[in-house]
Design an enzyme around this catalytic site. Structure first.
Site, mmCIF file in Angstrom:
data_model
loop_
_atom_site.group_PDB
_atom_site.id
_atom_site.type_symbol
_atom_site.label_atom_id
_atom_site.label_comp_id
_atom_site.label_asym_id
_atom_site.label_seq_id
_atom_site.Cartn_x
_atom_site.Cartn_y
_atom_site.Cartn_z
ATOM 1 C CD GLU A 298 10.814 -19.500 40.168
ATOM 2 O OE1 GLU A 298 9.662 -19.434 40.615
ATOM 3 O OE2 GLU A 298 11.431 -18.511 39.724
ATOM 4 C CG ASP A 377 10.023 -13.971 36.497
ATOM 5 O OD1 ASP A 377 8.819 -13.973 36.211
ATOM 6 O OD2 ASP A 377 10.471 -14.308 37.599
ATOM 7 C CD GLU A 405 7.483 -11.189 40.912
ATOM 8 O OE1 GLU A 405 6.689 -11.817 40.184
ATOM 9 O OE2 GLU A 405 8.475 -11.715 41.448
#
Ligand code: GCV
Length: 693
Positions: A298, A377, A405
């Site tokens: 990322e 993820d 998240e």
């Protein structure tokens, strides 16, 4: 007066004074050298508890009910309790870092002994947790037990930024206010909250914290250099509770901080730079733990830029920290985030295994490869990462995400203990009769350990949603003993957090909290991600539904829904071949839609909307049924919580009510968007004729 001086005192979480009633009523004695800093904390704790509850701190010859003693030869319990058949040969990473304690009870008198102050502190909190039961004096109640953590490395990773990041804020994926460490570009002056945090961690057996985000921006990179005195202040605030400090570092540091022309891991100047950086870190913080690294991921720099691989990269840092007994946590979260959505042969789920499995055996002794629990993820449901079974000659750490998240962002109640427990108990080689293979916990605990992304901030309740405290609690307890039952861990948390003045919990509160929380992860799953599909969230902030939000993006997170069907074909026969990364039996179980578990069907297969699940309903109908049922469950959860009014503290009640109202709104939104999407794509109506838009 600055803003940081006027925050309310934080909520006591699982350490209210009432939770100490049983030990605090008794006569407690602490024995050991005065210079041991953590032992001093044990003394402080004993004094505080006994002062609050009418007991006394007494001398060893005054027949204490509880004797806590630091003795270097309390070694009988200091081996890992859960060594698995894989990984034993890797040995303990840090032989000096012994975390076990011994508990002996004779005639209701208890002695806890340990070889280090930190271990003794963990023993103290164990007795606190047991309450009156610790002092049982009936026939058969005498015990002599060893308690040791399953893994040496039990780390909380903070994704806290020093500077407020323009997009991610002070804490990346933080849902509980600002950072407890930093405020607008600097380390906080008042670190009392950090010490209070360390106390909470010690009470669940956690003893390491990484202080900054793995996305290391320019400001945060300097924690390793000019900010070391500030890091030392943070370490000093954590140390009284036996919590050690780690830093996330940027692989490009030799260039960005050191002015070198390269960060090539095989370059001599680069190696010298890292050695000097490590020397400075340990000079500033003598019990420093080591580095955490996100590389080639990322946008973070890494060894690929120099034609090197991740073993080269990790070993560079390992060499630098080795003289200090340090550890490098090197993350396996490496994938191409600039993928072409048109290309169905590239599969992000394959990436970690493709990059790391071939490197097994090449990592230095003090490298721990940190593997996210699933191949993508931290989704609500994913299969277990195949990397965990593919690296028998490498220390591995299992990475979990306590911050929610993808699981409701601490606005939805979602107790993650049952999910983590499933992961920890998963057997990559199956459950053969009589010769069960190792579990994920076995594979990671014996050579490496457990890491998790923390969910705390400067919010009064630490975690935004007061019930999200249970996730932090559960991570600590499961990292200590992965075999613990998740509902039992929740029960411990309830017993401590909601203890009344006499130390006991109103049975209505206990039952209500179990009703609200035990199954809350499955409830969350039911109205969000059907059948393992994942990533139907709003891009960027990841809250709330957006079914096609990631469908035509470069992130590699697709579901491929069309008028005929949905799901990702990851088979060897016709798909990306991902199933082939698993050993038998899972490579075959997952390969066929007939044997693939329903909850992972769309992760592994692209199937028609009319495909009949093993449960007997079609995929389309499953979406309708679970989404309608999920919202009803949230409604019942809210009603259950309301029935606890007056039985739980008002401030907790008010905050939880506010969050439940949002959860119900959001669950309804998820239901209506998902159901409408399925109806419009598939044309298959709900067999029960409910309202779909
Ligand atoms: C810290 C996900 C999150 C990112 C996070 C990343 C990681 O992609 O959305 O915020 O970055 O995981 O684990 O490194």
């Amino acid at each position: 007066m600055t803003a940081e001086n006027v925050v309310d005192p934080p909520h006591s979480a699982w350490l209210p004074d009432a939770a100490f009633a049983a030990v605090g009523r008794r006569r407690v004695c602490v024995v050991g050298p005065p210079q041991d800093e953590v032992l001093a904390t044990v003394r402080l704790e004993a004094a505080r508890a006994t002062a609050a509850h009418g007991g006394a701190v007494v001398a060893p010859d005054a027949s204490p009910d509880l004797l806590l003693t630091l003795s270097p030869d309390a070694t009988s319990v200091l081996t890992s309790s859960s060594k698995g058949p894989h990984g034993d040969h890797l040995g303990t990473l840090d032989a000096a870092d012994v975390g076990g304690f011994r508990l002996e009870r004779t005639g209701g008198r208890v002695t806890v002994s340990a070889a280090s102050g930190t271990a003794l502190l963990h023993g103290w909190f164990h007795v606190v947790r047991l309450g009156d039961a610790a002092f049982a004096a009936g026939p058969g109640d005498d015990v002599d037990e060893g308690h040791a953590p399953a893994a040496t490395l039990r780390v909380l990773d903070h994704w806290d930024n020093v500077d407020v990041h323009p997009v991610m804020g002070q804490v990346e994926r933080g849902y509980a206010g600002g950072s407890i460490f930093y405020d607008a570009g600097r380390v906080r002056e008042d670190l009392s909250r950090v010490t209070a945090y360390a106390r909470l961690l010690a009470a669940v057996g956690l003893d390491r914290v990484c202080l900054n985000n793995v996305n290391v921006h320019a400001r945060e990179a300097r924690l390793l250099t000019d900010d070391l005195p500030e890091v030392a202040r943070l370490a000093a605030a954590l140390r009284p509770y036996g919590v050690r400090t780690h830093l996330a570092v940027s692989f490009a540091s030799p260039m960005t901080l050191g002015g070198l022309p390269t960060a090539d891991p095989l370059d001599d100047d680069v190696r010298a730079w890292w050695r000097a950086a490590a020397d400075r870190a340990w000079a500033a913080v003598p019990d420093f733990g080591g580095f955490v690294v996100k590389a080639d991921s990322e946008g973070q720099p890494g060894p690929f830029a120099y034609g090197r691989d991740h073993a080269d990269g990790a070993n560079l840092l390992a060499e630098a920290v080795a003289p200090h007994g340090g550890v490098v946590h090197w993350r396996a979260f490496v994938y191409d985030h600039r993928q072409d959505w048109r290309d169905r042969s590239t599969d992000r789920a394959r990436a970690a295994h493709d990059h790391f499995a071939p490197l097994d055996g090449r990592f230095a002794e003090n490298v721990v490869v940190q593997v996210k629990h699933g191949p993508l993820d931290f989704q609500t449901r994913e299969p277990v990462s195949p990397v965990l079974a593919a690296m028998p000659r490498t220390r591995l750490s299992l990475e979990l995400q306590v911050t929610q998240e993808y699981t409701g962002q601490q606005r939805h109640v979602c107790y993650l203990g049952p999910w983590w427990s499933e992961i920890l108990r998963f057997r990559p080689w199956g459950e053969g009769e009589g010769d069960d293979g190792p579990t994920v916990a076995d594979l990671t605990a014996s050579g490496g350990g457990f890491a998790a992304v923390s969910n705390v901030g400067d919010d009064r309740f630490w975690t935004g949603h007061p019930l999200a405290q249970a996730n932090l609690y559960a991570f600590g307890r499961l990292a200590w003993d992965p075999a613990l039952d998740a509902a039992g861990v929740l029960d411990e948390w309830v017993s401590l957090t909601f203890a009344g003045d006499d130390g006991s919990v109103d049975p209505r509160v206990r039952a209500g909290l179990h009703a609200v929380m035990d199954d809350s992860w499955r409830t969350y799953e039911s109205y969000t991600a059907p059948l393992g599909v994942g990533f139907m969230v709003r891009p960027g902030h990841h809250y709330g539904p957006d079914v096609d939000g990631y469908e035509y993006t470069p992130w590699g997170t697709y579901h491929f829904a069309d008028r005929d069907g949905i799901g990702v074909d990851r088979t060897r026969a016709t798909g990306t071949g991902y199933t082939g990364q698993y050993p038998a039996p899972w490579r075959d179980v997952y390969e066929s839609p007939e044997t693939c578990p329903d909850e992972l069907l769309l992760f592994f297969h692209h199937v028609p909307w009319t495909h009949v699940l093993r449960s007997g309903v079609t995929v389309a109908q499953h979406v309708y049924d679970t989404h309608f049922a999920g919202v009803e469950r949230v409604r019942r959860t809210a009603a259950t919580w309301e029935s606890l009014a007056g039985l739980v503290p008002d401030d907790v009640d008010a905050r939880v009510r506010e969050r439940l109202a949002e959860q119900l709104r959001s669950a309804t939104e998820w239901r209506d968007q998902l159901n409408t999407y399925v109806l419009r794509k598939s044309g298959v109506p709900d067999a029960r004729g409910r309202t779909v838009y």
